[in-house]
Write a protein that holds these residues in place. Structure first.
Motif, short mmCIF file in Angstrom:
data_model
loop_
_atom_site.label_atom_id
_atom_site.label_comp_id
_atom_site.label_asym_id
_atom_site.label_seq_id
_atom_site.Cartn_x
_atom_site.Cartn_y
_atom_site.Cartn_z
N LEU A 95 -19.42 -9.50 0.68
CA LEU A 95 -20.26 -8.46 0.11
C LEU A 95 -19.51 -7.64 -0.93
O LEU A 95 -20.06 -7.30 -1.99
N MET A 96 -18.26 -7.32 -0.65
CA MET A 96 -17.47 -6.53 -1.59
C MET A 96 -17.30 -7.26 -2.92
O MET A 96 -17.38 -6.66 -4.00
N ALA A 97 -17.08 -8.57 -2.85
CA ALA A 97 -16.93 -9.36 -4.08
C ALA A 97 -18.22 -9.33 -4.89
O ALA A 97 -18.20 -9.19 -6.12
N ASP A 98 -19.34 -9.43 -4.22
CA ASP A 98 -20.63 -9.42 -4.91
C ASP A 98 -20.91 -8.05 -5.53
O ASP A 98 -21.37 -7.95 -6.68
N ILE A 99 -20.62 -6.99 -4.77
CA ILE A 99 -20.84 -5.62 -5.27
C ILE A 99 -19.97 -5.36 -6.50
O ILE A 99 -20.44 -4.82 -7.51
N THR A 100 -18.70 -5.75 -6.42
CA THR A 100 -17.78 -5.54 -7.53
C THR A 100 -18.20 -6.34 -8.76
O THR A 100 -18.12 -5.86 -9.90
N ALA A 101 -18.68 -7.57 -8.51
CA ALA A 101 -19.12 -8.42 -9.63
C ALA A 101 -20.29 -7.81 -10.39
O ALA A 101 -20.49 -8.09 -11.57
N HIS A 102 -21.07 -6.97 -9.71
CA HIS A 102 -22.21 -6.31 -10.35
C HIS A 102 -21.84 -4.93 -10.91
O HIS A 102 -22.72 -4.13 -11.22
N GLY A 103 -20.53 -4.67 -11.00
CA GLY A 103 -20.07 -3.44 -11.62
C GLY A 103 -20.21 -2.20 -10.76
O GLY A 103 -20.18 -1.07 -11.26
N ARG A 104 -20.34 -2.39 -9.45
CA ARG A 104 -20.48 -1.27 -8.54
C ARG A 104 -19.27 -1.20 -7.61
O ARG A 104 -18.39 -2.07 -7.63
N ILE A 105 -19.22 -0.15 -6.80
CA ILE A 105 -18.06 0.08 -5.93
C ILE A 105 -18.50 -0.07 -4.47
O ILE A 105 -19.48 0.56 -4.05
N PRO A 106 -17.80 -0.88 -3.69
CA PRO A 106 -18.13 -0.97 -2.26
C PRO A 106 -17.72 0.33 -1.55
O PRO A 106 -16.61 0.82 -1.72
N LEU A 107 -18.65 0.88 -0.78
CA LEU A 107 -18.36 2.05 0.05
C LEU A 107 -18.57 1.64 1.51
O LEU A 107 -19.69 1.40 1.94
N LEU A 108 -17.47 1.51 2.22
CA LEU A 108 -17.52 1.06 3.60
C LEU A 108 -17.49 2.28 4.51
O LEU A 108 -16.56 3.09 4.44
N VAL A 109 -18.51 2.44 5.34
CA VAL A 109 -18.66 3.65 6.13
C VAL A 109 -18.89 3.30 7.60
O VAL A 109 -19.70 2.45 7.93
N GLY A 110 -18.13 3.96 8.46
CA GLY A 110 -18.32 3.72 9.89
C GLY A 110 -17.16 4.22 10.72
O GLY A 110 -16.23 4.85 10.21
N GLY A 111 -17.24 3.93 12.01
CA GLY A 111 -16.25 4.42 12.95
C GLY A 111 -15.58 3.35 13.78
O GLY A 111 -14.87 3.68 14.74
N THR A 112 -15.79 2.07 13.45
CA THR A 112 -15.12 1.00 14.19
C THR A 112 -13.77 0.74 13.53
O THR A 112 -13.66 -0.03 12.57
N MET A 113 -12.76 1.39 14.06
CA MET A 113 -11.46 1.40 13.41
C MET A 113 -10.81 0.02 13.39
O MET A 113 -10.06 -0.32 12.46
N LEU A 114 -11.09 -0.80 14.40
CA LEU A 114 -10.53 -2.15 14.41
C LEU A 114 -11.04 -2.96 13.23
O LEU A 114 -10.30 -3.76 12.65
#
Length: 313
Positions: free
Chosen positions: A86-105
Motif C-alpha cells: 500500500l505504501m508503494a502505491d500511495i507514494t507512486a501517486h504522489g501522496r504520503i502514507p500515514l500509518l495510524v494505530g496502537g499495535t506496536m508489534l
C-alpha cells in the motif's frame, strides 16, 4: 537530506485520540491512512474495537480495516507485506502514507523487519498445551517471567497464545524471544523515511479516565449484543485471536455466566488500562519519536506543525 520518501507513523496508546488526529491531518495534508491495528482487521467487530464509523471513513478512508472474518488470523508478517504494498502505491501517486494505530508489534515489524524466530514445533507446542491444561496459563506466564522477563512483562498473564509461543521459542532455541527480536533481521530495511509521532499523556490518570468512559460507552452501545451476534454468525471459540481482544474476552465471560455486569465493566476497564501501559512502555523505548501531549487542546494542530517541519527537512 534523505532521498527516501517520507512515511508518517502516528502512534499512541488506546484512547489517546489517534483516529481524530489522523482524520484531521487527512484534511490538511496529501496523505492516505493505513490502519496499524490488529483488531480493526476483523469484519463485524465494530464496537469493541472502536472502529471508525462510516461517516469518519467517508471523510478519511483507512486501508487494512475489515479485511478478514473473526475466525481467521492475521500476522505481523502479513501486515508488513500488505503495508509495504500500500505504501508503494500511495507514494507512486504522489501522496504520503500515514500509518495510524496502537499495535506496536506491527510498527516494529514494519520499521525493523521480521525477527528470525523458529518455525512452530508441534511436539513442543503439544507439551506446552498439556502444561496449560494441567496448571493454567498463569503458571506458564510465571515460567516465562523467569526465562524472558522482558516478554513476560509486556504480555498479559492470560494471553495464552503469545505466552505459549514465547515459551515455545525459548524451549526450541534456548534463547528468550526478546533477545531474538533484537537480532538483525534478514528482511530488507524499510525503504522510507519514517516520521514518528507518539501521542502520549502527560497525566496517566486522565488517560485512565478516558479509558473508563470509552469502555462504558462501548457497553451502552451494545458490545455484549455485538458479541452475541458474532457467535451466532461465526463458529467462534474463546481462544481465537479475535476473541482475545480486550473487551470481547470479558464480554465472552459475561455471556458464559462466569462474571456479572459490574465485573464485566471492571475487568474490561482494567484490561484496557493494562494494554495502554504496555503500549506506553513500547513507545517510550522507541528511538527517534516526536512526543506530543495527547491531552492538550487541539493536539492535531501540534502534530501538523511538527510534521510540516519534519517534511521540510
Amino acid at each position: 537530506m534523505s532521498t527516501l520518501p517520507p512515511a508518517i507513523f502516528l502512534m499512541g496508546p488506546t484512547a489517546s485520540g489517534k483516529t481524530g488526529v489522523a482524520v484531521a491531518l487527512a484534511q490538511r495534508l496529501p496523505v492516505e491512512l493505513i490502519s496499524v491495528d490488529s483488531a480493526l482487521v476483523y469484519r463485524d467487530m465494530n464496537i469493541g474495537t472502536a472502529k471508525p464509523d462510516a461517516a469518519t471513513l467517508s471523510r478519511a478512508p483507512h486501508h487494512l480495516i475489515d479485511m478478514i472474518d473473526p475466525t481467521e488470523s492475521y500476522s505481523a508478517a502479513a501486515f508488513r507485506r500488505d503495508a509495504l504494498r500500500l505504501m508503494a502505491d500511495i507514494t507512486a501517486h504522489g501522496r504520503i502514507p500515514l500509518l495510524v494505530g496502537g499495535t506496536m508489534l506491527y510498527f516494529k515489524a514494519l520499521r525493523e523487519g521480521l525477527s528470525p524466530l523458529p518455525q512452530a514445533d508441534e511436539s513442543v507446542r503439544a507439551t506446552l498445551a498439556a502444561e496449560i491444561a494441567a496448571l493454567g496459563i498463569e503458571h506458564l506466564h510465571r515460567q516465562l517471567a523467569e526465562v524472558d522477563p522482558v516478554t513476560a512483562q509486556r504480555l498479559a498473564p492470560t494471553d495464552s497464545q503469545r505466552i505459549q509461543r514465547a515459551m515455545e521459542v525459548f524451549r526450541i532455541t534456548g534463547q528468550p524471544m526478546s533477545a531474538l527480536f533484537n537480532q538483525p533481521s534478514a528482511t530488507d530495511t524499510l525503504p522510507y523515511r519514517p516520521i514518528q509521532i507518539a501521542l502520549l499523556p502527560d497525566d496517566r490518570t486522565v488517560l485512565h479516565q478516558r479509558i473508563a468512559v470509552r469502555f462504558e460507552q462501548m457497553l451502552v452501545a451494545g458490545l455484549v449484543d455485538e458479541l452475541r451476534g458474532l457467535r451466532q454468525k461465526y463458529p467462534l471459540h474463546r481462544d481465537m485471536t479475535s476473541m482475545r481482544c480486550v473487551g470481547y474476552r470479558q464480554a465472552w465471560e459475561f455471556l458464559e455466566g462466569e462474571i456479572g455486569e459490574a465485573e464485566l465493566r471492571e475487568k474490561g476497564i482494567a484490561a484496557t488500562r493494562q494494554l495502554a501501559k504496555r503500549q506506553l512502555t513500547w513507545l517510550r523505548s522507541t528511538p527517534g519519536t516526536i512526543e506530543v501531549n495527547c491531552l492538550q487542546a487541539a493536539p492535531e494542530d501540534i502534530v501538523h506543525a511538527q510534521l510540516m517541519r519534519a517534511l521540510a527537512d
